[in-house]
Design an enzyme around this catalytic site. Structure first.
Site, PDB file in Angstrom:
ATOM      1  N   GLY A 691       0.787  -1.232   0.000  1.00 27.41           N
ATOM      2  CA  GLY A 691       0.000   0.000   0.000  1.00 27.41           C
ATOM      3  C   GLY A 691       0.816   1.278   0.000  1.00 27.41           C
ATOM      4  N   GLU A 692       2.065   1.237   0.490  1.00 23.89           N
ATOM      5  CA  GLU A 692       2.903   2.434   0.504  1.00 23.89           C
ATOM      6  C   GLU A 692       3.965   2.408  -0.585  1.00 23.89           C
ATOM      7  OE1 GLU A 692       4.314   3.015   4.487  1.00 23.89           O
ATOM      8  OE2 GLU A 692       2.294   3.247   5.281  1.00 23.89           O
TER       9      GLU A 692
END
Length: 730
Positions: A691-692
């Protein structure tokens, strides 16, 4: 369950549900407005009153007096809480400043009072009648001015050294020494920080918006002086967090204090300006990067130094940490320094450290490639490493950065890039291509869950894991369905309640892998109970299509629960694999921009991210996460900047009108490719966080594309047209 050896073949590998691009099971609730967010939970407790928080009008100093009489007499007011009547308060260990200030003020918009009334409008009107009398003190608000007084942080592994950087840099035939700056940035999530609090028998329940339930519960207990068992947090839906809701904030504590004061439930939401100045933000950095290389392009020396600021006892922005792992070089040096500032607290924002650090490092790599006369993609490939550069005995569990770069270059049409900048023009615009590498570590943390098999053959999964728009409900349901061999429709997932087993929570891209691994562990326990009740052989039992197959026999799964539901609770705990192997995720980011030849207005035309992040649990929701992160990268590169008022010590553009973020029109085309290589050293799921990763390097790719289009190198983010105009090509 202890995970201390590489994962072998297990039920997840069947991938009937895991690995499939399934729709989010809570998606319909969200698009129809049926998923209640914190402020909208009108039915959880009756007779809710409304709170409105008053923030400090100075950045540093103290309150000499505060006139509350007019506010108390205002229509509908039920009570006012300040530090004077709140009682003794502790401070959660994850809070840098006190959540209720006074008489001492630590930063602008620190909460100093909450007014409670029968309606929001009444509370707000009364709050405007409060007249604090301040004694302001001089503060430090400018990182550049405070840089010389910055010190080495006492914790957080701030410095590293390997080899002899000074010697190798001095002897390097080709060198680079440049400084890059990144500004303060805001999470700017859609859902505000909001809470509803109610007391009963000395215990408090808070319906809130929070990413890390167990952290929040512990810090509420610490702040209010309560035993942890007297605190319950509930947060099933979170409308965005990006790190801004990792920690306890003023809405949560002041709602609880106000509810205790008036003897009624109280709901509180932070206003948008207060979100910008009262909560946390990504702190600004000043970064110096030095690179030394041989004429063939091999890096000989690499140094990365970073300065950031924070309140006393605050942490630094770890912008140098990715540089310790990303490229090989025998001489290495990193340093982190922290300046004391009196601005609101700096803390985690999506990809903390890497997001800012790669905005500098990956531009420096492009600048060095140009000095060497090398293609930027080939320069990065040449300096790849399969081991931790500072600990060569420690290999990466998996590292496919070279494949990301090669596949991305081919797919993006990198061969069409003009080597010399400012040479490609279409109509009234210059066109440029940019590339950047990305890295983000795969963090392993224990996580637990409870799984029930009910009499009607439904699976209920309970864990305090949160869903911040990332698809947690769906991948957890996929995991349970895979492990027990039942359709997704028979799985119910309950998240965000502190009464449930403690999960990894949502942050640092550790949530998906660890939370599903915890559910996996609980499902293993439930499978054991099922085969024992059915009298089957666990060693050859196969759960599929609502049945358990063993020794040539098939038994309906429902048979196991006819005598009563079965419940299993367990979690994942990790051994030393993460110490023996460096666990990271990697990406190659590509961007194409156009820059108007007359106005220097920048437009992103297309983007590509190729990601190496282990097994992808759900390609659809994972892609959504990556394109969202890429969009944040565009914002970081071209527009996002909190404007600091250096006289008064606050962020002047403290709303969504003045703080610019990308909108749909700014993002014409994005593409995401996953290598989807399961990593058996990560977890039983063989997955990693993603997600990052989509943000790590994305901003630098855009900045490098702007340089390729114009030949103007901007090292002071964001890259705005005023920084290009004077040096644009004729």
């Amino acid at each position: 369950m202890k995970f201390d050896a590489p994962a072998t073949t297990n039920p997840i590998d069947r991938q009937r549900f895991i690995g499939q691009p399934l729709d989010r099971i809570e998606g319909e609730l969200k698009v129809t407005g049926s998923a209640p967010y914190a402020y909208e939970r009108h039915g959880v407790v009756p007779d809710q009153a409304y709170g409105y928080i008053v923030g400090a009008g100075i950045a540093k100093g103290r309150i000499k007096a505060m006139d509350l009489d007019a506010a108390r007499a205002a229509p509908g007011v039920l009570g006012i809480v300040t530090s004077g009547n709140a009682g003794k308060l502790g401070k959660g260990k994850r809070n840098t400043a006190r959540l209720l200030g006074g008489p001492e003020i630590e930063h602008y918009d620190q909460a100093i009072a909450i007014v409670v009334a029968e309606s929001f409008e009444m509370a707000r009107a009364a709050a405007l009648l409060i007249r604090p009398d301040y004694e302001a003190q001089p503060g430090r608000f400018d990182l550049a001015a405070a840089q010389e007084r910055a010190v080495k942080p006492e914790s957080g592994d701030p410095d590293s050294a390997f080899g002899d950087f000074a010697r190798d840099y001095a002897q390097a035939p080709v060198t680079l020494d440049e400084t890059y700056t990144t500004p303060d940035q805001s999470h700017a999530m859609m859902e505000p920080h909001a809470s509803i609090a109610a007391w009963k028998d000395g215990a408090v329940t808070i319906w809130t918006s929070n990413q890390m339930i167990a952290w929040g519960k512990a810090d509420v207990a610490e702040t209010l002086g309560l035993p942890p068992e007297k605190v319950r947090l509930d947060s099933p839906y979170v409308g965005g967090g990006f790190g801004g809701k990792l920690f306890l904030r003023a809405d949560c504590i002041l709602a609880a204090l106000a509810a205790r004061e008036i003897g009624r439930p109280v709901k509180v939401a932070l206003t948008r300006p207060m979100i910008f100045n009262n909560t946390t933000h990504r702190p600004a950095t000043r970064q110096r990067i030095r690179l030394g290389a041989a004429p063939d392009g091999r890096l000989l020396a690499i140094a990365h130094e970073s300065w950031s600021g924070n309140l006393p006892d605050g942490a630094t922005e770890t912008a140098v940490h990715q540089t310790r792992l990303l490229y090989a070089a025998p001489g290495r040096l990193t340093r982190t320094r922290l300046a004391r500032l009196d601005l609101p607290e700096g803390n985690a924002m999506r990809a903390p450290g890497e997001a800012s650090g790669l905005m500098a490092l990956e531009v420096a790599m492009d600048e060095m490639a140009e000095r060497l006369g090398m293609d930027p993609v080939q320069f990065r490939i040449l300096n790849d490493t399969q081991v931790d550069p500072e600990n060569p005995e420690r290999p990466f569990s998996q590292r496919h950065l070279v494949e990301c770069l090669k596949r991305g270059a081919q797919r993006f049409g990198w061969a069409q890039r003009q080597t010399k900048p400012g040479r490609r023009r279409e109509g009234g615009a210059f066109i440029g291509l940019g590339v950047a590498a990305g890295i983000r570590n795969n963090l392993l943390t224990k996580s637990a869950a409870r799984v029930r098999l009910t009499r009607d053959c439904r699976l209920i999964v309970e864990t305090d894991m949160t869903d911040i728009g990332t698809g947690s409900y769906t991948i957890i349901a996929q995991t349970a369905a895979e492990m027990l061999g039942v359709p997704m429709a028979q799985v119910e997932v309950r998240l965000g309640d502190s009464d449930s087993p403690v999960s990894a929570g949502s942050g640092g891209q550790w949530g998906a892998n660890n939370a599903t691994a915890g559910v996996y562990a609980a499902c293993v326990g439930l499978r054991q109970q099922i085969v024992a009740r059915l009298g089957l052989n666990e060693a050859d039992a196969v759960f599929a299509e609502g049945q358990v197959q063993s020794g040539g026999n098939r038994t309906a799964l429902a048979q196991a629960a006819r005598q009563g539901e079965l419940v299993a609770e367990d979690g994942i705990e990790y051994g030393d694999l993460a110490e023996r192997y460096q666990q990271s995720t990697f990406a190659a980011h590509f961007a194409e921009v156009s820059v108007d030849a007359a106005t220097a207005e920048i437009r992103v035309r297309r983007m590509l991210a190729v990601c190496d992040a282990g097994r992808i649990l759900n390609p659809k929701s994972a892609r959504s996460q990556v394109i969202g992160a890429m969009t944040m990268g565009v914002g970081a590169a071209l527009m996002e900047e909190l404007a600091v008022d250096h006289q008064r010590g606050y962020f002047a553009n403290h709303d969504l009108a003045g703080y610019e973020v990308p909108v749909h029109a700014d993002i014409p085309h994005q593409e995401v490719v996953f290598l989807d290589e399961p990593d058996p050293l990560s977890s039983p799921m063989k997955a990693k966080g993603v997600g990052e990763l989509g943000l790590c390097g994305a901003a630098a790719a855009v900045a490098n594309a702007v340089y390729n289009a114009t030949g103007v190198r901007v090292r002071d983010y964001p890259v705005t047209l005023d920084k290009l105009l004077a040096a644009m090509p004729a």
